[in-house]
Design a protein around this motif. Sequence first.
Motif, PDB file in Angstrom:
ATOM      1  N   TRP A 173     -11.077 -14.457   1.114  1.00 17.35           N
ATOM      2  CA  TRP A 173      -9.961 -13.078   0.097  1.00 17.35           C
ATOM      3  C   TRP A 173      -9.353 -13.395  -1.158  1.00 17.35           C
ATOM      4  CZ3 TRP A 173      -5.272 -14.079   5.014  1.00 17.35           C
ATOM      5  CH2 TRP A 173      -6.534 -13.551   6.265  1.00 17.35           C
ATOM      6  N   MET A 174      -9.963 -14.137  -2.372  1.00 14.18           N
ATOM      7  CA  MET A 174     -10.057 -14.305  -2.999  1.00 14.18           C
ATOM      8  C   MET A 174      -9.172 -12.476  -3.864  1.00 14.18           C
ATOM      9  SD  MET A 174      -9.339 -16.192  -5.888  1.00 14.18           S
ATOM     10  CE  MET A 174     -10.502 -17.486  -4.984  1.00 14.18           C
ATOM     11  N   PRO A 175      -8.141 -12.521  -4.602  1.00 12.11           N
ATOM     12  CA  PRO A 175      -8.118 -10.870  -4.758  1.00 12.11           C
ATOM     13  C   PRO A 175      -9.015 -10.983  -6.164  1.00 12.11           C
ATOM     14  CG  PRO A 175      -6.385 -13.165  -5.041  1.00 12.11           C
ATOM     15  CD  PRO A 175      -7.026 -14.120  -4.759  1.00 12.11           C
ATOM     16  N   ASP A 176      -8.862 -10.131  -7.045  1.00 13.04           N
ATOM     17  CA  ASP A 176      -9.069  -9.398  -8.028  1.00 13.04           C
ATOM     18  C   ASP A 176      -8.344  -9.786  -8.990  1.00 13.04           C
ATOM     19  OD1 ASP A 176     -11.760  -8.500  -7.679  1.00 13.04           O
ATOM     20  OD2 ASP A 176     -10.954  -7.042  -5.400  1.00 13.04           O
ATOM     21  N   GLU A 177      -7.534  -9.416  -8.563  1.00  9.73           N
ATOM     22  CA  GLU A 177      -6.074  -9.417  -9.768  1.00  9.73           C
ATOM     23  C   GLU A 177      -5.111 -10.008  -9.072  1.00  9.73           C
ATOM     24  OE1 GLU A 177      -4.968  -5.715 -11.250  1.00  9.73           O
ATOM     25  OE2 GLU A 177      -6.553  -4.739 -11.905  1.00  9.73           O
ATOM     26  N   PHE A 178      -3.638 -11.093 -10.101  1.00 12.49           N
ATOM     27  CA  PHE A 178      -3.059 -11.647  -9.510  1.00 12.49           C
ATOM     28  C   PHE A 178      -1.834 -11.952  -9.824  1.00 12.49           C
ATOM     29  CE2 PHE A 178      -3.989 -15.844  -6.832  1.00 12.49           C
ATOM     30  CZ  PHE A 178      -2.967 -15.293  -5.577  1.00 12.49           C
TER      31      PHE A 178
END
Length: 388
Positions: free
Chosen positions: A147-152
Motif C-alpha cells: 500500500w505504498m503511498p504516492d504522497e506522505f
Amino acid sequence: MVEKIDPFIKIRRDLHLIPEVGLEEYKTRDYLLKIIQQLPQEHLEIKVDETAILVRVKGTEGNRTIGWRTDIDGLPVVEKTDLTFESTHEGRMHACGHDVHMAITLGILTHFSEHPAKDHLVFFFQPAEETVSGAKIYYDKGFLNEWMPDEFYALHVDPNRPVGTIATKEGTLFASTCDLTVDFHGIGGHAAYPQESNDMVVAASQFVNQVQTIVSRNVNPVEGAVVTLGSFHAGTTGNVISDHARIEGTIRALTKDMSYRVQKRFKEIAQGIEMTYQCKVDVDLNMYGYLPVINTPKETEAFVQFMKHRADVHYEEAGTAMTGEDFGYLLDKVPGTMFWLGVDTPYGLHHPQMSPKEEAIPFAIKTVCDFLEAKANHVLEQEKVALS
C-alpha cells in the motif's frame, strides 16, 4: 457532575498513561488496535507487524494512495506534570507529544472510515521514532510495499506556537542526525607512575577540544552543522590512570552531504589522536534513518495554499530546525510534507513537564481531515486548474 470531554482527548489521556519506548510499544499497539477495530470495517484493511500498524481506507476510485504517518513511542523520561493522567510506566513519558499525534490520527482515521474518499488513504502507526528509526526499519523490510503511498504527510506538536497555528516550509524543515560513540583504549596504572601508563582521560580530552574546530573551521558558515558531545565517562577513582574513556554525542546537518563531510572529518581527528597518544580509538557513527526532513515543492505548495485560505488557521512560515525526525527517511523515498502544530506549552519537547494544550487535538483533526479530503477527492487539482 462528570466532565464531558472530546472522545479523542480522552484517547490522548489513555495513551499518555502507557508510554513505551521504541519497539516495545505492545500496550500502545493493543490500545490502538482496539479503537481501530471498533470503527466501521467495510472500507478498512489492517496489517500488523510487531508494534507497527498499517491501516488502509479503500477509496471509491482508488487511483492514488495518500499516506499519513504518526509515531507511537514514548521517551525514557520521568514525568513531572502532576496530571491526573500522568504516566503509569515508571521512567517513561510521552514527552514529545506522540500521544497527541496518535489521538489526532485516530480522529482522522475515524472520519475516513465513515466517509471514504476517491483515493485510498493509508495510516502508518510507526514505532521507534525516538530511537532506531522505525521509519527506516519498516520501509526497508517492505511493510509499506503493498500500500505504498504516492504522497506522505505528518505533523509534529510545537510547544512554542499557539493552538490554531500551523507552520511549515518548502525544503529542509529538520536536520539529519547522526548518533556517535567514541571509545578510547590505552594502558591504565598508578597515578604515581604516569610514565608506565597511557592516560585516556588526556587523549579523550584532546579529542573533545579538536572536534570543536569542525564546525568553526570545516563547515561553510551559511550551510550549518552542529557537533555536540554530551557524555564523557572515564576512570573510577582519583589516583588511578584510566585505560578507557567513552564519549557520546550527535552530529546534525541540513543535508546528507554535509553530514557525511562532518563525519569524515570527525574520523580523521580520531585517527590523529590514535597516532599522537599511541592508543586505539573506535568510532561508531550511525545515522540510522534520520535523514533531513525535506518537504517536496509540489506537495508543500498545495498544503500551504490550503492552510493560508482557511479562516480558522493561523499559518506561519517555519524556519529550519536542527531537531531530527525519522519522517525524513520516508520523504527521501516518497514526496510529501511535514508540519508543526501549535500546542502552546511553556515546556519544550522532551521536558518532564511538557503538557500540550488539548484543544489542539480537535482543531488538528478537523483541519487535516479537510486537507486530506480535498487531496483524496482531487479538489485541490480542480481549484488549481480553475485559477490558472
